[in-house]
Design an enzyme around this catalytic site. Sequence first.
Site, PDB file in Angstrom:
ATOM      1  N   LYS A  59       0.780  -1.136  -0.061  1.00 51.39           N
ATOM      2  CA  LYS A  59       0.090   0.037  -0.010  1.00 51.39           C
ATOM      3  C   LYS A  59       0.961   1.339  -0.022  1.00 51.39           C
ATOM      4  O   LYS A  59       0.715   2.181  -0.840  1.00 51.39           O
ATOM      5  CB  LYS A  59      -0.853  -0.011   1.172  1.00 51.39           C
ATOM      6  CG  LYS A  59      -1.926  -1.182   1.223  1.00 51.39           C
ATOM      7  CD  LYS A  59      -2.884  -1.223   2.488  1.00 51.39           C
ATOM      8  CE  LYS A  59      -2.347  -1.500   3.552  1.00 51.39           C
ATOM      9  NZ  LYS A  59      -1.947  -3.249   3.735  1.00 51.39           N
ATOM     10  N   THR A  60       1.881   1.306   0.718  1.00 48.15           N
ATOM     11  CA  THR A  60       2.768   2.433   0.839  1.00 48.15           C
ATOM     12  C   THR A  60       3.563   2.618  -0.496  1.00 48.15           C
ATOM     13  O   THR A  60       3.676   3.732  -0.760  1.00 48.15           O
ATOM     14  CB  THR A  60       3.853   2.377   1.944  1.00 48.15           C
ATOM     15  OG1 THR A  60       2.855   2.148   3.309  1.00 48.15           O
ATOM     16  CG2 THR A  60       4.727   3.544   2.099  1.00 48.15           C
ATOM     17  N   ASP A 104      -1.154   6.652   6.675  1.00 46.69           N
ATOM     18  CA  ASP A 104      -1.205   4.977   6.974  1.00 46.69           C
ATOM     19  C   ASP A 104      -1.996   4.767   8.049  1.00 46.69           C
ATOM     20  O   ASP A 104      -2.048   5.720   8.941  1.00 46.69           O
ATOM     21  CB  ASP A 104       0.487   4.639   7.100  1.00 46.69           C
ATOM     22  CG  ASP A 104       0.290   3.281   7.009  1.00 46.69           C
ATOM     23  OD1 ASP A 104      -0.631   2.491   6.655  1.00 46.69           O
ATOM     24  OD2 ASP A 104       1.551   2.607   7.250  1.00 46.69           O
ATOM     25  N   THR A 153      -5.652  -1.427   7.315  1.00 41.15           N
ATOM     26  CA  THR A 153      -5.566  -2.937   7.473  1.00 41.15           C
ATOM     27  C   THR A 153      -7.129  -3.333   7.947  1.00 41.15           C
ATOM     28  O   THR A 153      -7.527  -4.640   7.862  1.00 41.15           O
ATOM     29  CB  THR A 153      -4.634  -3.659   8.424  1.00 41.15           C
ATOM     30  OG1 THR A 153      -4.684  -2.867   9.839  1.00 41.15           O
ATOM     31  CG2 THR A 153      -3.309  -3.517   7.833  1.00 41.15           C
ATOM     32  N   ARG A 212       6.682  -8.072   1.578  1.00 41.65           N
ATOM     33  CA  ARG A 212       7.446  -7.742   2.860  1.00 41.65           C
ATOM     34  C   ARG A 212       8.082  -8.906   3.613  1.00 41.65           C
ATOM     35  O   ARG A 212       9.432  -8.777   3.889  1.00 41.65           O
ATOM     36  CB  ARG A 212       6.776  -6.811   3.589  1.00 41.65           C
ATOM     37  CG  ARG A 212       7.613  -6.226   5.001  1.00 41.65           C
ATOM     38  CD  ARG A 212       6.713  -5.489   5.914  1.00 41.65           C
ATOM     39  NE  ARG A 212       5.996  -4.426   5.360  1.00 41.65           N
ATOM     40  CZ  ARG A 212       5.044  -3.714   5.992  1.00 41.65           C
ATOM     41  NH1 ARG A 212       4.522  -4.091   7.011  1.00 41.65           N
ATOM     42  NH2 ARG A 212       4.443  -2.615   5.253  1.00 41.65           N
TER      43      ARG A 212
END
Length: 326
Positions: A59-60, A104, A153, A212
């Site tokens: 997302k980032t 975020d 999330t 990640r």
Amino acid sequence: MENSDALIEYEISLRPQTLDEYVGQEKIKEMLKVFISSAQMRKETLDHVLFFGPPGLGKTTLAGIIAHEMGGHLHSLTAPSIDRVGDMVAILSNLEAGDILFIDEIHRLPRVVEEVLYSAMEDFVVDIVVGKDATSNTIRLDLPPFTLIGATTRFGDISAPLRDRFGIVHQLHYYRIEELTRIVKRTSKVYSFPISNDAAGEIAKRSRGTPRIANRLFRRVRDFAQYEDEKCNCIELPITSYSLAKLDIDECGLNLTDHRYLRSLIEMFNGGPVGLNTLASSISEDITTLEDVYEPYLLQEGFILRTPRGRLATEKAYQHLGIERK
């Protein structure tokens, strides 16, 4: 806080800068290309964007790519760091035309701060109350056109008024093994440390569908490879399997916490159903961590079921742990 200040150097190097470099999430990439191109043709800012899904899916990274593609400056912050209305007003007032504001964990914004965003997102204005009681006065501050990108999330925890102000909403899904293999291979090139196709595939298979985690496992396997042979110039499958076993990552990507979760569910509660609070207490883990980090993958892979009465272990969970169902 600017994006360049918020990210560790190695993370910046691993993050792709364009949609073409970005691996996976093909449907989202296709839609973003259309929306970005159309906005550029009209010489307008991109509509506000909301990404949701489990942590670590990009997302980032997508926020940074949008800023790069739109030619705007990225301002990045986390919602818990903003607890006063004045802080949000200061951030908004410092934006320039075409800038991207990335928030975020946007579901954790305090309600009073969230309400400031309503008029900012819709009309690019902020109303500031000066003074108190009878002497109070409202000043309207005009903002330049900008794009807000929110990431969460917990999509269900975002209030309806805020959620409805996002024109582009996308859910990120877990990655396929083939996509994660490509990500691992790309990471090996960034670090100038080659890895064989078999080894990259093994890391991908145990990465819980998450880039990640794949990048983190690559770095740990590289550590083992160099420790075992300081002259190692390529990561092969044997050292990869050995390293991941040492890290307690099994063939399905489950770690010690996953195993404790499933064993507690099966051995202490006869496979369920059991409430999450009870289950979390039995293994001394935070409820939110279990619900946001561990359960989505266990559900995706079919190890557990969520029912109105609680969590249930599936036949696959019994088989994976080698436990005979009573």
